[in-house]
Motif scaffolding. Structure first.
Motif, PDB file in Angstrom:
ATOM      1  N   THR A 119      33.825 -26.605 -18.302  1.00 55.91           N
ATOM      2  CA  THR A 119      33.780 -26.940 -19.717  1.00 55.91           C
ATOM      3  C   THR A 119      32.853 -25.959 -20.413  1.00 55.91           C
ATOM      4  O   THR A 119      31.993 -25.336 -19.803  1.00 55.91           O
ATOM      5  CB  THR A 119      33.255 -28.365 -19.927  1.00 55.91           C
ATOM      6  N   GLN A 120      33.011 -25.828 -21.730  1.00 56.26           N
ATOM      7  CA  GLN A 120      32.220 -24.856 -22.467  1.00 56.26           C
ATOM      8  C   GLN A 120      30.725 -25.169 -22.369  1.00 56.26           C
ATOM      9  O   GLN A 120      29.910 -24.268 -22.202  1.00 56.26           O
ATOM     10  CB  GLN A 120      32.666 -24.852 -23.932  1.00 56.26           C
ATOM     11  N   ALA A 121      30.357 -26.438 -22.464  1.00 52.91           N
ATOM     12  CA  ALA A 121      28.944 -26.811 -22.390  1.00 52.91           C
ATOM     13  C   ALA A 121      28.366 -26.488 -21.012  1.00 52.91           C
ATOM     14  O   ALA A 121      27.249 -25.966 -20.896  1.00 52.91           O
ATOM     15  CB  ALA A 121      28.781 -28.297 -22.698  1.00 52.91           C
ATOM     16  N   HIS A 122      29.143 -26.779 -19.971  1.00 48.39           N
ATOM     17  CA  HIS A 122      28.669 -26.511 -18.610  1.00 48.39           C
ATOM     18  C   HIS A 122      28.534 -25.021 -18.381  1.00 48.39           C
ATOM     19  O   HIS A 122      27.581 -24.553 -17.753  1.00 48.39           O
ATOM     20  CB  HIS A 122      29.643 -27.117 -17.601  1.00 48.39           C
ATOM     21  N   PHE A 123      29.502 -24.251 -18.912  1.00 46.94           N
ATOM     22  CA  PHE A 123      29.440 -22.803 -18.745  1.00 46.94           C
ATOM     23  C   PHE A 123      28.237 -22.229 -19.471  1.00 46.94           C
ATOM     24  O   PHE A 123      27.575 -21.316 -18.981  1.00 46.94           O
ATOM     25  CB  PHE A 123      30.719 -22.149 -19.275  1.00 46.94           C
ATOM     26  N   ALA A 124      27.922 -22.765 -20.662  1.00 53.59           N
ATOM     27  CA  ALA A 124      26.761 -22.286 -21.411  1.00 53.59           C
ATOM     28  C   ALA A 124      25.480 -22.528 -20.621  1.00 53.59           C
ATOM     29  O   ALA A 124      24.573 -21.693 -20.606  1.00 53.59           O
ATOM     30  CB  ALA A 124      26.688 -22.990 -22.761  1.00 53.59           C
ATOM     31  N   HIS A 125      25.405 -23.662 -19.929  1.00 56.40           N
ATOM     32  CA  HIS A 125      24.233 -23.969 -19.119  1.00 56.40           C
ATOM     33  C   HIS A 125      24.134 -22.991 -17.941  1.00 56.40           C
ATOM     34  O   HIS A 125      23.050 -22.483 -17.627  1.00 56.40           O
ATOM     35  CB  HIS A 125      24.310 -25.400 -18.596  1.00 56.40           C
ATOM     36  N   LYS A 126      25.264 -22.707 -17.304  1.00 61.04           N
ATOM     37  CA  LYS A 126      25.266 -21.772 -16.178  1.00 61.04           C
ATOM     38  C   LYS A 126      24.868 -20.376 -16.648  1.00 61.04           C
ATOM     39  O   LYS A 126      24.169 -19.648 -15.937  1.00 61.04           O
ATOM     40  CB  LYS A 126      26.644 -21.733 -15.521  1.00 61.04           C
ATOM     41  N   CYS A 127      25.314 -20.016 -17.858  1.00 61.11           N
ATOM     42  CA  CYS A 127      24.957 -18.712 -18.413  1.00 61.11           C
ATOM     43  C   CYS A 127      23.448 -18.622 -18.603  1.00 61.11           C
ATOM     44  O   CYS A 127      22.824 -17.615 -18.267  1.00 61.11           O
ATOM     45  CB  CYS A 127      25.682 -18.495 -19.738  1.00 61.11           C
ATOM     46  N   PHE A 128      22.842 -19.685 -19.119  1.00 66.68           N
ATOM     47  CA  PHE A 128      21.395 -19.700 -19.337  1.00 66.68           C
ATOM     48  C   PHE A 128      20.648 -19.589 -18.017  1.00 66.68           C
ATOM     49  O   PHE A 128      19.686 -18.829 -17.895  1.00 66.68           O
ATOM     50  CB  PHE A 128      21.000 -20.996 -20.062  1.00 66.68           C
ATOM     51  N   MET A 129      21.093 -20.332 -17.013  1.00 66.78           N
ATOM     52  CA  MET A 129      20.434 -20.291 -15.708  1.00 66.78           C
ATOM     53  C   MET A 129      20.581 -18.911 -15.060  1.00 66.78           C
ATOM     54  O   MET A 129      19.669 -18.414 -14.406  1.00 66.78           O
ATOM     55  CB  MET A 129      21.014 -21.372 -14.801  1.00 66.78           C
ATOM     56  N   ALA A 130      21.755 -18.289 -15.262  1.00 69.80           N
ATOM     57  CA  ALA A 130      21.969 -16.959 -14.694  1.00 69.80           C
ATOM     58  C   ALA A 130      21.028 -15.940 -15.324  1.00 69.80           C
ATOM     59  O   ALA A 130      20.511 -15.046 -14.660  1.00 69.80           O
ATOM     60  CB  ALA A 130      23.422 -16.533 -14.894  1.00 69.80           C
ATOM     61  N   ARG A 131      20.800 -16.065 -16.633  1.00 68.57           N
ATOM     62  CA  ARG A 131      19.878 -15.171 -17.315  1.00 68.57           C
ATOM     63  C   ARG A 131      18.488 -15.231 -16.685  1.00 68.57           C
ATOM     64  O   ARG A 131      17.843 -14.215 -16.454  1.00 68.57           O
ATOM     65  CB  ARG A 131      19.766 -15.542 -18.796  1.00 68.57           C
ATOM     66  N   LEU A 132      18.021 -16.452 -16.430  1.00 71.45           N
ATOM     67  CA  LEU A 132      16.682 -16.633 -15.886  1.00 71.45           C
ATOM     68  C   LEU A 132      16.580 -16.127 -14.452  1.00 71.45           C
ATOM     69  O   LEU A 132      15.610 -15.480 -14.077  1.00 71.45           O
ATOM     70  CB  LEU A 132      16.301 -18.119 -15.932  1.00 71.45           C
ATOM     71  N   ALA A 133      17.584 -16.426 -13.654  1.00 68.53           N
ATOM     72  CA  ALA A 133      17.511 -16.138 -12.222  1.00 68.53           C
ATOM     73  C   ALA A 133      17.753 -14.675 -11.877  1.00 68.53           C
ATOM     74  O   ALA A 133      17.171 -14.147 -10.930  1.00 68.53           O
ATOM     75  CB  ALA A 133      18.513 -17.010 -11.467  1.00 68.53           C
ATOM     76  N   ALA A 134      18.611 -14.008 -12.633  1.00 63.57           N
ATOM     77  CA  ALA A 134      19.079 -12.688 -12.189  1.00 63.57           C
ATOM     78  C   ALA A 134      18.672 -11.530 -13.087  1.00 63.57           C
ATOM     79  O   ALA A 134      19.051 -10.397 -12.832  1.00 63.57           O
ATOM     80  CB  ALA A 134      20.604 -12.725 -12.062  1.00 63.57           C
ATOM     81  N   MET A 135      17.904 -11.782 -14.151  1.00 64.57           N
ATOM     82  CA  MET A 135      17.642 -10.747 -15.147  1.00 64.57           C
ATOM     83  C   MET A 135      16.957  -9.513 -14.557  1.00 64.57           C
ATOM     84  O   MET A 135      17.385  -8.383 -14.772  1.00 64.57           O
ATOM     85  CB  MET A 135      16.781 -11.317 -16.274  1.00 64.57           C
ATOM     86  N   ALA A 136      15.891  -9.717 -13.798  1.00 63.52           N
ATOM     87  CA  ALA A 136      15.148  -8.573 -13.254  1.00 63.52           C
ATOM     88  C   ALA A 136      16.000  -7.785 -12.266  1.00 63.52           C
ATOM     89  O   ALA A 136      16.017  -6.545 -12.288  1.00 63.52           O
ATOM     90  CB  ALA A 136      13.875  -9.059 -12.581  1.00 63.52           C
ATOM     91  N   ARG A 137      16.718  -8.477 -11.393  1.00 58.40           N
ATOM     92  CA  ARG A 137      17.547  -7.786 -10.399  1.00 58.40           C
ATOM     93  C   ARG A 137      18.721  -7.067 -11.065  1.00 58.40           C
ATOM     94  O   ARG A 137      19.132  -5.993 -10.621  1.00 58.40           O
ATOM     95  CB  ARG A 137      18.034  -8.787  -9.348  1.00 58.40           C
ATOM     96  N   LEU A 138      19.251  -7.667 -12.124  1.00 60.75           N
ATOM     97  CA  LEU A 138      20.339  -7.015 -12.843  1.00 60.75           C
ATOM     98  C   LEU A 138      19.838  -5.742 -13.512  1.00 60.75           C
ATOM     99  O   LEU A 138      20.515  -4.712 -13.490  1.00 60.75           O
ATOM    100  CB  LEU A 138      20.927  -7.969 -13.883  1.00 60.75           C
ATOM    101  N   ALA A 139      18.667  -5.802 -14.111  1.00 59.09           N
ATOM    102  CA  ALA A 139      18.096  -4.617 -14.750  1.00 59.09           C
ATOM    103  C   ALA A 139      17.915  -3.501 -13.735  1.00 59.09           C
ATOM    104  O   ALA A 139      18.217  -2.331 -14.007  1.00 59.09           O
ATOM    105  CB  ALA A 139      16.763  -4.974 -15.406  1.00 59.09           C
ATOM    106  N   ALA A 140      17.427  -3.843 -12.547  1.00 55.35           N
ATOM    107  CA  ALA A 140      17.224  -2.852 -11.496  1.00 55.35           C
ATOM    108  C   ALA A 140      18.550  -2.239 -11.060  1.00 55.35           C
ATOM    109  O   ALA A 140      18.650  -1.028 -10.818  1.00 55.35           O
ATOM    110  CB  ALA A 140      16.517  -3.485 -10.297  1.00 55.35           C
ATOM    111  N   LEU A 141      19.602  -3.060 -10.973  1.00 57.99           N
ATOM    112  CA  LEU A 141      20.918  -2.567 -10.573  1.00 57.99           C
ATOM    113  C   LEU A 141      21.463  -1.593 -11.607  1.00 57.99           C
ATOM    114  O   LEU A 141      21.996  -0.525 -11.266  1.00 57.99           O
ATOM    115  CB  LEU A 141      21.883  -3.736 -10.384  1.00 57.99           C
ATOM    116  N   VAL A 142      21.338  -1.942 -12.889  1.00 62.08           N
ATOM    117  CA  VAL A 142      21.843  -1.077 -13.948  1.00 62.08           C
ATOM    118  C   VAL A 142      21.115   0.263 -13.934  1.00 62.08           C
ATOM    119  O   VAL A 142      21.732   1.330 -14.081  1.00 62.08           O
ATOM    120  CB  VAL A 142      21.697  -1.760 -15.325  1.00 62.08           C
TER     121      VAL A 142
END
Length: 251
Positions: free
Chosen positions: A36-59
């Protein structure tokens, strides 16, 4: 009460259909089918918190990567399927893809900042993600290069097509999307961009100028047509867009 009726042009209809067909053919999951859109928005927020530093390093590592031979810019919307990129995925990339929870990655930045090249490499490192180039999608559907669309129809017409493509792409998941340099100037595009993680590739102006000085490269950039001072034109454009690029999640 009045109602405004918007009639889509033949190009816009063709663009919407082509985008949908490409994504379905590549078996990319639809966002609303995933959750659902609400659930996906929550997953998006959690992904931002969990993976931001590692994603930056990958880029950063992908931006510094030097391929043994130059790859031509993809002419179709999808340069590589998830099945093809899986063979080039790294263990760290696969782990990061899991942490991202299917959230799309949107690369923004100035022309010649490397969005198409870096986006392709990032998708291959992640393995389960597919690369999409919005400019190539527009060119494929319209049957004309971006420079011709600017010349014959004007920038507003191109921005409308760009907004249509971005809206179509945002309905799917597990994508690395290379956007056009001016995508951030259309306010409504941020509704699509904010459904994923936005990465700003902030290359110095002198680097951009050197890349655009290559044979035939400047002619492909309609906003630079007719200008004599390339560096001045780039600095002026960047000054207008820098505050918008700065709204990205990663720089």
């Amino acid at each position: 009460r009045t109602h405004r009726v918007c009639v889509a042009s033949d190009t816009q209809l063709s663009l919407a259909f082509a985008t949908h067909q490409f994504l379905r053919r590549a078996r990319i999951p639809h966002r609303h089918a995933h959750a659902t859109q609400a659930h996906f928005a929550h997953k998006c927020f959690m992904a931002r918190l969990a993976a931001m530093a590692r994603l930056a390093a990958l880029v950063v590592s992908c931006a510094a990567f030097r391929a043994p031979a130059p790859r031509p810019r993809p002419v179709s919307m999808l340069s590589s399927s998830a099945e093809a990129t899986a063979e080039q995925a790294t263990p760290r990339g696969r782990a990061l893809a899991e942490e991202l929870k299917n959230v799309n990655l949107y690369l923004v930045g100035m022309m010649a900042s490397g969005k198409s090249k870096v986006g392709d490499i990032v998708s291959r490192r992640l393995g389960s993600y597919t690369f999409v180039d919005t400019d190539s999608t527009i060119e494929s559907a319209a049957g004309r290069p971006v420079s011709k669309i600017f010349e014959e129809d004007g920038e507003p017409a191109f921005r409308a097509l760009e907004e249509s493509v971005l809206g179509q792409v945002a309905a799917y998941v597990r994508l690395v999307v290379a956007t056009g340099g001016g995508v951030v100037t259309t306010q409504s595009n941020w509704a699509s961009l904010r459904q994923g993680i936005v990465v700003w590739l902030d290359a110095p102006v002198d680097v951009l100028a050197a890349r655009l000085s290559a044979d035939g490269e400047r002619a492909k950039r309609p906003l630079l047509a007719g200008g004599d001072d390339l560096v001045a034109s780039l600095e002026e454009t960047l000054a207008k867009r820098s505050e918008l690029y700065a709204q990205s999640d990663i720089r």
